[in-house]
Design a protein around this motif. Structure first.
Motif, PDB file in Angstrom:
ATOM      1  N   GLY A 275     -70.566 -85.841  17.069  1.00 52.10           N
ATOM      2  CA  GLY A 275     -70.132 -85.734  17.750  1.00 52.10           C
ATOM      3  C   GLY A 275     -68.451 -85.947  17.749  1.00 52.10           C
ATOM      4  N   ILE A 276     -68.722 -87.373  16.841  1.00 53.37           N
ATOM      5  CA  ILE A 276     -66.432 -87.699  16.897  1.00 53.37           C
ATOM      6  C   ILE A 276     -65.745 -86.904  15.669  1.00 53.37           C
ATOM      7  CG2 ILE A 276     -64.979 -89.706  14.907  1.00 53.37           C
ATOM      8  CD1 ILE A 276     -65.627 -90.632  18.033  1.00 53.37           C
ATOM      9  N   GLU A 277     -67.441 -86.126  14.212  1.00 53.18           N
ATOM     10  CA  GLU A 277     -66.797 -85.157  14.094  1.00 53.18           C
ATOM     11  C   GLU A 277     -66.406 -84.290  14.172  1.00 53.18           C
ATOM     12  OE1 GLU A 277     -69.763 -85.602  11.094  1.00 53.18           O
ATOM     13  OE2 GLU A 277     -68.709 -86.989   9.699  1.00 53.18           O
ATOM     14  N   ALA A 278     -66.909 -83.760  15.247  1.00 48.90           N
ATOM     15  CA  ALA A 278     -67.060 -82.640  15.781  1.00 48.90           C
ATOM     16  C   ALA A 278     -65.801 -82.508  17.337  1.00 48.90           C
ATOM     17  CB  ALA A 278     -68.527 -82.343  16.995  1.00 48.90           C
ATOM     18  N   THR A 279     -65.514 -83.577  17.421  1.00 49.69           N
ATOM     19  CA  THR A 279     -64.157 -83.622  18.306  1.00 49.69           C
ATOM     20  C   THR A 279     -62.894 -83.714  17.323  1.00 49.69           C
ATOM     21  OG1 THR A 279     -65.335 -85.302  19.652  1.00 49.69           O
ATOM     22  CG2 THR A 279     -62.915 -85.431  19.880  1.00 49.69           C
ATOM     23  N   LEU A 280     -63.066 -83.597  16.131  1.00 53.44           N
ATOM     24  CA  LEU A 280     -62.317 -84.727  14.513  1.00 53.44           C
ATOM     25  C   LEU A 280     -61.848 -82.593  14.983  1.00 53.44           C
ATOM     26  CD1 LEU A 280     -62.302 -87.881  13.406  1.00 53.44           C
ATOM     27  CD2 LEU A 280     -60.938 -86.966  14.863  1.00 53.44           C
ATOM     28  N   ALA A 281     -63.113 -81.881  14.463  1.00 57.21           N
ATOM     29  CA  ALA A 281     -63.211 -80.758  13.972  1.00 57.21           C
ATOM     30  C   ALA A 281     -61.684 -79.552  15.143  1.00 57.21           C
ATOM     31  CB  ALA A 281     -63.769 -80.553  13.677  1.00 57.21           C
ATOM     32  N   GLU A 282     -61.977 -79.722  16.043  1.00 55.72           N
ATOM     33  CA  GLU A 282     -61.907 -78.714  17.576  1.00 55.72           C
ATOM     34  C   GLU A 282     -60.211 -80.126  17.264  1.00 55.72           C
ATOM     35  OE1 GLU A 282     -62.528 -76.373  18.366  1.00 55.72           O
ATOM     36  OE2 GLU A 282     -64.364 -76.466  16.838  1.00 55.72           O
ATOM     37  N   GLY A 283     -59.971 -80.335  16.797  1.00 58.17           N
ATOM     38  CA  GLY A 283     -58.656 -80.679  16.805  1.00 58.17           C
ATOM     39  C   GLY A 283     -57.838 -82.125  18.748  1.00 58.17           C
ATOM     40  N   ILE A 284     -58.982 -82.657  19.056  1.00 55.12           N
ATOM     41  CA  ILE A 284     -58.976 -83.305  19.982  1.00 55.12           C
ATOM     42  C   ILE A 284     -58.790 -85.093  19.335  1.00 55.12           C
ATOM     43  CG2 ILE A 284     -60.125 -83.630  22.018  1.00 55.12           C
ATOM     44  CD1 ILE A 284     -61.286 -81.169  22.164  1.00 55.12           C
ATOM     45  N   SER A 285     -57.835 -85.834  20.021  1.00 53.38           N
ATOM     46  CA  SER A 285     -58.299 -87.163  19.310  1.00 53.38           C
ATOM     47  C   SER A 285     -59.431 -87.455  20.221  1.00 53.38           C
ATOM     48  CB  SER A 285     -57.031 -87.842  19.555  1.00 53.38           C
ATOM     49  OG  SER A 285     -55.957 -87.781  18.569  1.00 53.38           O
TER      50      SER A 285
END
Length: 463
Positions: free
Chosen positions: A323-333
């Protein structure tokens, strides 16, 4: 009937908008009561100012709401003393909020209050004031606790409001929104005006450290949420929404639905929320990003599968990483919240969390780790009492919980000194990481300024 609702000072420069009080104010105004707000927060009034104010102004009812916490407890004691010392002490002094709700008898006696409203207060406060005006007894009013002739009485819990769209909006017009909108959030800039709103009430999970008493989740309609945002935009220029409820990301479908509604309404806002990594998939995050989401605050709590099970987190380290990797990949902190000291935890589990934070930190916030606290009303509180680690609510507030960054109850096999040594080491690593990154960024600005003649540079300053 004149009612005074108190917003206490938590020593912040800019205070969080007092949503709970604002909801109660909105409900009382709709019921045709005369309401006044006492702003200790924005004026930083001394507690004695309240006594003087009550001596000069007579009210029939006074209300104070607070959450659990050592600071809130100290403020509630001081404010209660100020109220009770007034020569115009109102006939009815009411307490509410998650602070007094789990242990109402203690707070009634300690703060010399008349009534505690337990849990959700909108329906209860109106029924209570009607009964008080008509001199009816209290025994048939659900959701309250009170003292009568020195005896303690607690009525049955009130049924939760299922149609949360039926609750009147916060009485925004009674508050200095020009002040509250200056609150800063991740990825806000100076021209952003921020306000919190609720997308729903409650949570579908039951973590052992959470003292929320209301079971389940009740969501607002997308239409109601959009209309409230439009109202805030029109009247106060709000362009950044903080969804402050416990869990906006309660399911993939719910999260996508809200994001799509924001896009369809063409609101053109930034927004942030509390999320669950169970639902942080690329499909969900893409639509969140498109709708203006810039930050998701995740409750991770531990980076150890056994500890996550012990705290009934319903989350795994595999889900966390994905989930964290996906969040960062989408440019959301992502916001990383980790606590230390739950049942079975030790230094090894703590340092796993530190390593995780270092690996995935995007440097948008300072990261630190605090001890877990067994707030009254939480499963962990009752566990502590059953194990003889805590005597009661008085022991918690008067002796154990004296600071949120210090141990209240030690649930580990470590000594207190070993616990603090481990937490000190962990936080020094995290703070060094943060300050080194800040130093690196400042030095890059210096090089860019003088080597590249950056005309957009506006001085070495902090905002």
């Amino acid at each position: 009937m004149k009612i005074l609702l108190i917003v206490y000072d938590n020593d912040s420069y800019i205070h969080w908008f007092p949503q709970g009080i604002a909801y109660i104010a909105g409900t009382l105004i709709k019921a045709s009561y005369e309401v006044e707000i006492y702003h200790q927060d924005i004026h930083h009034y001394q507690d004695s100012h309240l006594t003087d104010y009550l001596n000069k102004n007579k009210f029939d009812v006074i209300g104070l709401s607070f959450i659990g916490g050592y600071y809130q407890y100290k403020k509630a004691k001081a404010i209660s003393q100020a109220i009770n010392e007034s020569k115009n002490r109102p006939d009815l002094y009411i307490l509410g909020g998650f602070g007094p709700s789990p242990e109402p008898e203690y707070f009634l006696r300690k703060l010399c209050a008349d009534i505690v409203i337990i849990g959700e207060g909108e329906l209860t406060i109106v029924e209570l004031l009607e009964a008080h005006s008509n001199k009816r007894g209290l025994k048939n009013i659900d959701g309250i606790a009170y003292l009568e002739n020195g005896m303690f009485y607690q009525n049955k819990r009130r049924e939760l409001i299922q149609d949360v769209d039926s609750i009147p909006l916060p009485a925004y017009e009674m508050f200095p929104i020009e002040y509250y909108r200056l609150m800063r959030m991740p990825h806000s800039v100076n021209k952003d005006f921020i306000m919190p709103i609720l997308s729903g009430r409650g949570c579908t999970f039951t973590c052992n450290f959470c003292y929320r008493m209301d079971k389940g989740l009740r969501i607002r309609s997308n239409e109601a949420i959009i209309e409230e945002i439009k109202y805030l935009q029109k009247n106060w220029g709000i362009n950044y929404i903080s969804f402050s409820d416990e869990l906006l990301m309660s399911s993939k479908q719910r999260t996508i639905s809200i994001a799509e509604a924001i896009i369809k309404a063409n609101l053109n806002i930034k927004w942030e929320c509390n999320g669950r990594l169970n639902y942080a998939t690329l499909e969900v995050l893409k639509i969140m990003k498109k709708s203006g989401c810039v930050y998701i605050n995740y409750g991770i709590e531990s980076f150890d599968d056994q500890i996550l099970k012990n705290m009934d987190k319903v989350l795994t380290t595999k889900q966390i990483v994905k989930g964290i990797e996906a969040t960062l990949a989408e440019g959301i902190s992502p916001g990383f919240n980790i606590i230390f000291g739950n049942i079975g935890e030790g230094k090894q589990q703590l340092m796993k969390g530190v390593d995780f934070l270092l690996k995935y930190d995007d440097h948008s916030e300072m990261r630190t780790i605090r001890p877990v606290t067994p707030y009254p009303g939480s499963p962990l509180y009752y566990y502590a009492i059953s194990k003889g680690l805590l005597r009661d609510v008085e022991d918690f507030y008067e002796h154990k919980h004296i600071n949120s960054d210090l141990l209240s109850v030690n649930f580990t096999d470590m000594t207190d000194d070993e616990f603090y040594d481990a937490l000190s080491e962990a936080n020094q690593v995290l703070l060094n990481n943060y300050t080194e990154k800040q130093k690196e960024n400042i030095q890059k600005n210096v090089v860019n300024l003088y080597k590249n003649r950056d005309v957009g540079f506006r001085g070495f300053r902090q905002t």
